[in-house]
Scaffold this motif. Structure first.
Motif, PDB file in Angstrom:
ATOM      1  N   ALA A 135      35.777  62.839  37.683  1.00 19.95           N
ATOM      2  CA  ALA A 135      37.099  62.721  38.585  1.00 19.95           C
ATOM      3  C   ALA A 135      36.874  61.148  39.255  1.00 19.95           C
ATOM      4  N   ASP A 136      38.256  60.945  39.580  1.00 22.97           N
ATOM      5  CA  ASP A 136      38.349  59.563  40.150  1.00 22.97           C
ATOM      6  C   ASP A 136      37.748  57.903  39.387  1.00 22.97           C
TER       7      ASP A 136
ATOM      8  N   ARG B  44      41.490  63.236  28.219  1.00 16.25           N
ATOM      9  CA  ARG B  44      39.841  63.779  29.278  1.00 16.25           C
ATOM     10  C   ARG B  44      38.435  63.391  29.030  1.00 16.25           C
ATOM     11  N   VAL B  45      37.889  62.875  30.372  1.00 16.24           N
ATOM     12  CA  VAL B  45      36.479  62.932  30.054  1.00 16.24           C
ATOM     13  C   VAL B  45      35.310  63.870  31.209  1.00 16.24           C
TER      14      VAL B  45
ATOM     15  N   GLN C 290      41.837  54.828  35.505  1.00 15.46           N
ATOM     16  CA  GLN C 290      40.972  56.318  36.505  1.00 15.46           C
ATOM     17  C   GLN C 290      41.767  56.967  36.229  1.00 15.46           C
ATOM     18  N   THR C 291      40.435  58.155  35.738  1.00 13.98           N
ATOM     19  CA  THR C 291      41.021  59.573  35.960  1.00 13.98           C
ATOM     20  C   THR C 291      41.449  60.029  37.899  1.00 13.98           C
ATOM     21  N   ASP C 292      41.793  61.167  36.858  1.00 15.22           N
ATOM     22  CA  ASP C 292      42.486  61.902  38.369  1.00 15.22           C
ATOM     23  C   ASP C 292      41.248  62.819  38.507  1.00 15.22           C
ATOM     24  N   SER C 293      42.032  63.966  39.438  1.00 15.80           N
ATOM     25  CA  SER C 293      40.432  64.670  40.098  1.00 15.80           C
ATOM     26  C   SER C 293      40.282  65.813  39.027  1.00 15.80           C
ATOM     27  N   ASP C 294      41.019  66.131  37.859  1.00 17.44           N
ATOM     28  CA  ASP C 294      40.590  66.707  36.998  1.00 17.44           C
ATOM     29  C   ASP C 294      40.339  65.887  35.445  1.00 17.44           C
TER      30      ASP C 294
END
Length: 235
Positions: free
Chosen positions: A98-99, A67-68, A114-118
């Motif tokens: 996010a993203d 998580r970032v 790629q990070t998601d919306s969270d």
């Protein structure tokens, strides 16, 4: 007493005059002066990223949730209509990154995720673009998030020695020469993945082989039957 009726033309002129008067009144209505209204200023004091790699630091399974987050610190100043400072405080803001793209360095190999919306991503060391890594030599995974040239975060994960051995064997079971194997060997691969504790990968390989044999119903039927036989307790 004489009554003079207004002509249609005169009525129109009177109406036009009323409209003109209204427009003139509107045009003379004073507009708010920005200098006479309260003002709020916001100044960015700091900007940073943070990578949360979870626990433990040493990976003992191929999967890890990353998580970032992105943090900003602002100075907020509020002035009244006369320009007098009424209030000053600091505002701390933390949001998911996010993203956005995270770079993952595995020895000499670099991949991106790629990070998601969270602001989260799932690291899987058995993804196809990662398995070319020499797992026997892999000790450290480096994670790099960069928002601007000046704003970045780094983190690392270590690889358990037993996991390196599992990754080496599992990558061969999943990807090596599937098309050359017999149906019984496919089943052996799936069962071995389960023995290694990789139930997710075993299920994915099973589904992939079922999909790949769609064009050959006989081969697909033999494979499904072999799977059933392998999972049915022997009397």
């Amino acid at each position: 007493m004489m009554h003079i009726a207004a002509s249609p033309r005169g009525a129109r002129l009177l109406g036009a005059g009323a409209v003109l008067g209204l427009l003139q009144a509107c045009s003379t209505t004073p507009t708010p002066d920005p200098a006479s209204t309260p003002q709020i200023e916001r100044e960015l004091l700091s900007h940073s990223l943070h990578i949360e790699t979870g626990e433990p630091l040493v990976m003992d399974t191929p999967h890890r949730s990353i998580r970032v987050t992105e943090s900003r610190l602002f100075s907020i100043r509020q002035y009244d209509a006369q320009g007098t400072l009424q209030d000053e405080h600091r505002q701390y803001q933390t949001l998911p990154w996010a993203d956005r793209t995270l770079t993952i360095q595995l020895g000499e190999l670099a991949v991106t995720r790629q990070t998601d919306s969270d602001g989260q991503l799932r690291l899987n060391l058995l993804d196809e673009d990662i398995v070319p890594v020499d797992f026997d030599q892999l000790r450290v995974i480096e994670l790099d998030a960069q928002a601007t040239p000046e704003v970045r975060a780094e983190a690392m994960l270590l690889i358990d020695r037993d996991l390196r051995s599992v990754l080496h064997e599992a990558s061969e079971l999943i990807y090596d020469n599937l098309e050359e194997d017999e149906v019984s060997q496919w089943v052996d691969r799936i069962e071995r993945l389960r023995q290694l504790g990789l139930k997710e990968e075993a299920s994915q390989l099973e589904n992939m082989l079922i999909l790949l044999t769609t064009g050959d119903p006989q081969l697909q039927g033999d494979f499904v039957q072999a799977l059933d036989n392998a999972t049915t307790p022997q009397e």
